[in-house]
Scaffold this motif. Sequence first.
Motif, PDB file in Angstrom:
ATOM      1  N   SER A 112      53.084  81.436  75.139  1.00 47.77           N
ATOM      2  CA  SER A 112      51.939  81.761  74.296  1.00 47.77           C
ATOM      3  C   SER A 112      51.115  80.493  74.094  1.00 47.77           C
ATOM      4  O   SER A 112      50.075  80.335  74.709  1.00 47.77           O
ATOM      5  CB  SER A 112      52.322  82.400  72.967  1.00 47.77           C
ATOM      6  N   SER A 113      51.576  79.587  73.221  1.00 46.63           N
ATOM      7  CA  SER A 113      50.996  78.243  73.090  1.00 46.63           C
ATOM      8  C   SER A 113      49.473  78.175  73.159  1.00 46.63           C
ATOM      9  O   SER A 113      48.921  77.390  73.925  1.00 46.63           O
ATOM     10  CB  SER A 113      51.595  77.314  74.169  1.00 46.63           C
ATOM     11  N   PRO A 114      48.774  78.984  72.370  1.00 51.72           N
ATOM     12  CA  PRO A 114      47.314  78.928  72.427  1.00 51.72           C
ATOM     13  C   PRO A 114      46.773  77.669  71.741  1.00 51.72           C
ATOM     14  O   PRO A 114      47.476  77.049  70.953  1.00 51.72           O
ATOM     15  CB  PRO A 114      46.882  80.160  71.629  1.00 51.72           C
ATOM     16  N   ASN A 115      45.552  77.326  72.072  1.00 51.55           N
ATOM     17  CA  ASN A 115      44.869  76.276  71.325  1.00 51.55           C
ATOM     18  C   ASN A 115      44.262  76.941  70.101  1.00 51.55           C
ATOM     19  O   ASN A 115      43.375  77.781  70.234  1.00 51.55           O
ATOM     20  CB  ASN A 115      43.781  75.646  72.185  1.00 51.55           C
ATOM     21  N   VAL A 116      44.765  76.609  68.935  1.00 52.76           N
ATOM     22  CA  VAL A 116      44.279  77.310  67.750  1.00 52.76           C
ATOM     23  C   VAL A 116      42.915  76.781  67.344  1.00 52.76           C
ATOM     24  O   VAL A 116      42.453  75.768  67.869  1.00 52.76           O
ATOM     25  CB  VAL A 116      45.277  77.225  66.562  1.00 52.76           C
ATOM     26  N   ALA A 117      42.290  77.493  66.440  1.00 53.08           N
ATOM     27  CA  ALA A 117      40.921  77.217  65.998  1.00 53.08           C
ATOM     28  C   ALA A 117      39.911  77.675  67.027  1.00 53.08           C
ATOM     29  O   ALA A 117      38.718  77.503  66.859  1.00 53.08           O
ATOM     30  CB  ALA A 117      40.693  75.741  65.661  1.00 53.08           C
ATOM     31  N   LYS A 118      40.408  78.230  68.124  1.00 55.91           N
ATOM     32  CA  LYS A 118      39.535  78.928  69.065  1.00 55.91           C
ATOM     33  C   LYS A 118      40.045  80.355  69.035  1.00 55.91           C
ATOM     34  O   LYS A 118      41.252  80.564  68.904  1.00 55.91           O
ATOM     35  CB  LYS A 118      39.771  78.469  70.497  1.00 55.91           C
ATOM     36  N   PRO A 119      39.181  81.315  69.203  1.00 53.64           N
ATOM     37  CA  PRO A 119      39.692  82.693  69.224  1.00 53.64           C
ATOM     38  C   PRO A 119      40.624  82.891  70.422  1.00 53.64           C
ATOM     39  O   PRO A 119      40.376  82.350  71.496  1.00 53.64           O
ATOM     40  CB  PRO A 119      38.424  83.537  69.387  1.00 53.64           C
ATOM     41  N   MET A 120      41.713  83.624  70.225  1.00 54.60           N
ATOM     42  CA  MET A 120      42.625  83.925  71.341  1.00 54.60           C
ATOM     43  C   MET A 120      41.935  84.924  72.255  1.00 54.60           C
ATOM     44  O   MET A 120      41.279  85.841  71.782  1.00 54.60           O
ATOM     45  CB  MET A 120      43.886  84.587  70.789  1.00 54.60           C
ATOM     46  N   HIS A 121      42.067  84.744  73.553  1.00 54.97           N
ATOM     47  CA  HIS A 121      41.394  85.677  74.458  1.00 54.97           C
ATOM     48  C   HIS A 121      42.389  86.341  75.398  1.00 54.97           C
ATOM     49  O   HIS A 121      43.593  86.092  75.318  1.00 54.97           O
ATOM     50  CB  HIS A 121      40.274  84.971  75.213  1.00 54.97           C
ATOM     51  N   VAL A 122      41.866  87.139  76.284  1.00 53.60           N
ATOM     52  CA  VAL A 122      42.714  87.990  77.124  1.00 53.60           C
ATOM     53  C   VAL A 122      43.707  87.180  77.965  1.00 53.60           C
ATOM     54  O   VAL A 122      44.818  87.615  78.230  1.00 53.60           O
ATOM     55  CB  VAL A 122      41.844  88.946  77.983  1.00 53.60           C
ATOM     56  N   GLY A 123      43.330  85.951  78.346  1.00 54.11           N
ATOM     57  CA  GLY A 123      44.246  85.119  79.129  1.00 54.11           C
ATOM     58  C   GLY A 123      45.541  84.829  78.384  1.00 54.11           C
ATOM     59  O   GLY A 123      46.604  84.710  78.987  1.00 54.11           O
ATOM     60  N   HIS A 124      45.457  84.730  77.051  1.00 51.88           N
ATOM     61  CA  HIS A 124      46.655  84.400  76.282  1.00 51.88           C
ATOM     62  C   HIS A 124      47.666  85.515  76.270  1.00 51.88           C
ATOM     63  O   HIS A 124      48.835  85.295  76.011  1.00 51.88           O
ATOM     64  CB  HIS A 124      46.275  84.061  74.838  1.00 51.88           C
ATOM     65  N   ILE A 125      47.202  86.718  76.557  1.00 52.28           N
ATOM     66  CA  ILE A 125      48.146  87.813  76.491  1.00 52.28           C
ATOM     67  C   ILE A 125      49.192  87.686  77.592  1.00 52.28           C
ATOM     68  O   ILE A 125      50.356  88.024  77.401  1.00 52.28           O
ATOM     69  CB  ILE A 125      47.439  89.182  76.543  1.00 52.28           C
ATOM     70  N   ARG A 126      48.805  87.155  78.726  1.00 51.03           N
ATOM     71  CA  ARG A 126      49.771  87.077  79.833  1.00 51.03           C
ATOM     72  C   ARG A 126      50.936  86.168  79.466  1.00 51.03           C
ATOM     73  O   ARG A 126      52.091  86.522  79.640  1.00 51.03           O
ATOM     74  CB  ARG A 126      49.103  86.570  81.120  1.00 51.03           C
ATOM     75  N   SER A 127      50.619  84.981  78.975  1.00 52.09           N
ATOM     76  CA  SER A 127      51.694  84.064  78.619  1.00 52.09           C
ATOM     77  C   SER A 127      52.579  84.677  77.535  1.00 52.09           C
ATOM     78  O   SER A 127      53.811  84.616  77.604  1.00 52.09           O
ATOM     79  CB  SER A 127      51.113  82.737  78.134  1.00 52.09           C
ATOM     80  N   THR A 128      51.947  85.279  76.547  1.00 44.87           N
ATOM     81  CA  THR A 128      52.703  85.822  75.417  1.00 44.87           C
ATOM     82  C   THR A 128      53.628  86.952  75.861  1.00 44.87           C
ATOM     83  O   THR A 128      54.816  86.985  75.519  1.00 44.87           O
ATOM     84  CB  THR A 128      51.724  86.344  74.341  1.00 44.87           C
ATOM     85  N   VAL A 129      53.089  87.846  76.654  1.00 43.85           N
ATOM     86  CA  VAL A 129      53.839  89.036  77.042  1.00 43.85           C
ATOM     87  C   VAL A 129      54.920  88.700  78.085  1.00 43.85           C
ATOM     88  O   VAL A 129      56.062  89.165  77.995  1.00 43.85           O
ATOM     89  CB  VAL A 129      52.835  90.103  77.548  1.00 43.85           C
ATOM     90  N   ILE A 130      54.585  87.870  79.055  1.00 43.26           N
ATOM     91  CA  ILE A 130      55.565  87.498  80.076  1.00 43.26           C
ATOM     92  C   ILE A 130      56.674  86.651  79.438  1.00 43.26           C
ATOM     93  O   ILE A 130      57.868  86.864  79.683  1.00 43.26           O
ATOM     94  CB  ILE A 130      54.897  86.729  81.250  1.00 43.26           C
ATOM     95  N   GLY A 131      56.282  85.698  78.604  1.00 40.29           N
ATOM     96  CA  GLY A 131      57.283  84.838  77.960  1.00 40.29           C
ATOM     97  C   GLY A 131      58.231  85.634  77.083  1.00 40.29           C
ATOM     98  O   GLY A 131      59.446  85.434  77.110  1.00 40.29           O
ATOM     99  N   ASP A 132      57.674  86.568  76.335  1.00 41.51           N
ATOM    100  CA  ASP A 132      58.494  87.375  75.437  1.00 41.51           C
ATOM    101  C   ASP A 132      59.482  88.243  76.228  1.00 41.51           C
ATOM    102  O   ASP A 132      60.655  88.354  75.862  1.00 41.51           O
ATOM    103  CB  ASP A 132      57.566  88.243  74.574  1.00 41.51           C
ATOM    104  N   ALA A 133      59.009  88.834  77.324  1.00 39.14           N
ATOM    105  CA  ALA A 133      59.899  89.670  78.143  1.00 39.14           C
ATOM    106  C   ALA A 133      61.003  88.810  78.760  1.00 39.14           C
ATOM    107  O   ALA A 133      62.185  89.188  78.749  1.00 39.14           O
ATOM    108  CB  ALA A 133      59.105  90.394  79.235  1.00 39.14           C
ATOM    109  N   LEU A 134      60.648  87.646  79.281  1.00 38.68           N
ATOM    110  CA  LEU A 134      61.679  86.778  79.882  1.00 38.68           C
ATOM    111  C   LEU A 134      62.701  86.377  78.830  1.00 38.68           C
ATOM    112  O   LEU A 134      63.907  86.357  79.101  1.00 38.68           O
ATOM    113  CB  LEU A 134      61.039  85.537  80.515  1.00 38.68           C
ATOM    114  N   ALA A 135      62.223  86.059  77.630  1.00 38.88           N
ATOM    115  CA  ALA A 135      63.152  85.662  76.567  1.00 38.88           C
ATOM    116  C   ALA A 135      64.159  86.793  76.296  1.00 38.88           C
ATOM    117  O   ALA A 135      65.361  86.557  76.189  1.00 38.88           O
ATOM    118  CB  ALA A 135      62.385  85.310  75.296  1.00 38.88           C
ATOM    119  N   LYS A 136      63.650  88.010  76.220  1.00 38.92           N
ATOM    120  CA  LYS A 136      64.535  89.130  75.898  1.00 38.92           C
ATOM    121  C   LYS A 136      65.493  89.432  77.058  1.00 38.92           C
ATOM    122  O   LYS A 136      66.672  89.720  76.848  1.00 38.92           O
ATOM    123  CB  LYS A 136      63.706  90.369  75.572  1.00 38.92           C
TER     124      LYS A 136
END
Length: 633
Positions: free
Chosen positions: A156-180
């Motif tokens: 996930s690791s977004p740069n905060v203070a910028k709005p999160m965009h569609v690119g961040h979803i990939r890291s978040t979703v893939i990372g979460d699935a791998l973790a599980k």
Amino acid sequence: MSDQVSGEGPQILERHKGQSVNFRSQARQFFAAALERLSADGVVAIGPEEIPGLVEQVRETADAKFGDYSGTMAMALAKRAGQKPRDVAAEIISRLNGVPGLSELFEKPTEPVGPGFINLRVRSEALAHAIVLALADSRMGVAPVDIPQTIVIDYSSPNVAKPMHVGHIRSTVIGDALAKILAFRGHSIITDNHLGDWGTQFGMILWGFKHLCDKERFAVAPTAELGRLYRLVRKLADAKPEELAEDPQAAALMATYPAVAAAVMAETVKLHEGDPENVSLWERFMPACREEIERIYSRLGVSFDHTLGESFYQPHLAAVVDDLVGMGLAKKSRGATAVFLAGYEAPLLIRKADGAFLYATTDLATIQWRIEHWQPDQILYVVDHRQSQHFEQLFATAKLWGCGNPERTERLKLVHIAFGTVLGEDGRPFKTRAGDTVGLESLLDEGVERAAQIVANGEGDRSAGGWSETDRRQIAETVGIGAIKYADLSQNRTTDSTFSFDKMLQLTGNTAAYMQYAVARVEGIFSRAGIDRETVRRETTVVHLVDPRERALALELVRFGEALEDVEADYRPNLLTAAMYDLAGSYSTFYDALPVLKAEGQTRVTRLALCDMTGRILRKGLELLGIGTVTKM
Ligand code: ARG
């Protein structure tokens, strides 16, 4: 036991860890033994170190007509020995037949297929027994790994203070699935959200806050106001003159503040130097930034063990640079400090001429900190492929440096889990009609909105009319968010992924909705007939796999563990979605052709057992992907 499970079947199955059998790894072991013999007999010379690689090639047979697992090594070995592939295959087959235990699990192979494939077919009795074991097992027949590792996943690791965009979803979703998935495999997982909370974006909002802030708005909606300031200041700092010409408001501001870029830089430097005003503003901004991303995480159902952002490592950066310079690994170059690595045109910059530290410096300090506190065996970074070179250079530098613990660093596996860009249906990077990057929140809203329409239309289920509004909302949220996640996870992560609401919400095909619907359907059988599944699990001691469709379904069920193994080997969640899709397909074929509740005796017992396992495995699969299920849709 049963008459159906004949011969020595049960013994070898019972020798298995816990309640499971992995036919593929068994087949590989049998092949390994056969290859050793082949070499010892002087047919083809094979070094013992080559064997694991050769038996890796034993995989699911493409066409089930020819068997269930297939070995292809005869071709390569024949080439080396200057023999015919089919002859070498025949030699391997004769040795396979001599390997103790093989005939308990597989039918004896007779002759090579095609150019020299060696196919093994699972004995139906052994398969039936594996199903009985898996049925009674809370892990559904999936054995945990032999050697659990400690794995840190940085995602996930977004740069905060910028709005999160569609690119961040990939890291978040893939990372979460791998973790599980890796946790279910038995590893110790530590998830860490490496927030970008110290970068130039703070210079932008600091400067913006001081000069252009709408204080009233900030008091009511700090996050929204900071977002507005970020976008506005970025435009003033970065925009090309022709872009400003189209935006009179920005152009007017530019006239008042001609040197925004330099001012922003100065604010960032002041923050990093510990200027009390900027530090206290940063502390004021952070909760709003965190709240913004937390809202998205909570909708995605994602949480982290740790959220140690870049700011956390600031106290350690100077020492990292000193260490690298002291070891002679980093050198001064035109005032800056950099690590020069063979094979790269650009060096890895760790300190700028003005004294500022960089992204890479923080990443080096982070590895050191993680080693010291967590002693990981692996660190996985789920980050956009555009950062490949950064990670290559980072990993190489970390290894040379030793991170304060050379032994551990040497053994540490550092992996960049790269992924491609999210594209729109036009094949270009996904943007709004106005050309802005798509905000994550509005994307989730739209997914849920569209799912709500499907749910309301009763496209999935004719009884939709009778649902309460709360029901409908909840189902739409689960289906909409699930669709977005699954669409991402089901694509090969290294390629760019295409974002299409229409495709991802289809009720047939490789979509979350199809899987969720399958779970609801399979499990509905039990509730409609009032059958207690626990009793099915406890009391089924024998199953009979008679019809080929029962057998095919059973085989997909026992392959669940193999899919998870494959996900880990290559860190690819799409291998799990593919296996689930195959399983759902086999289930449909089975269910459309064969009665379950109307069947009798052993046939009914067997089919109920297969239904129970299908429901549990699909449900587990979705859970490991971070996707919710519904009882109706
Ligand atoms: N914040 C970075 C970005 O948005 C990603 C950080 C990835 N993790 C890391 N340890 N470098 O590009």
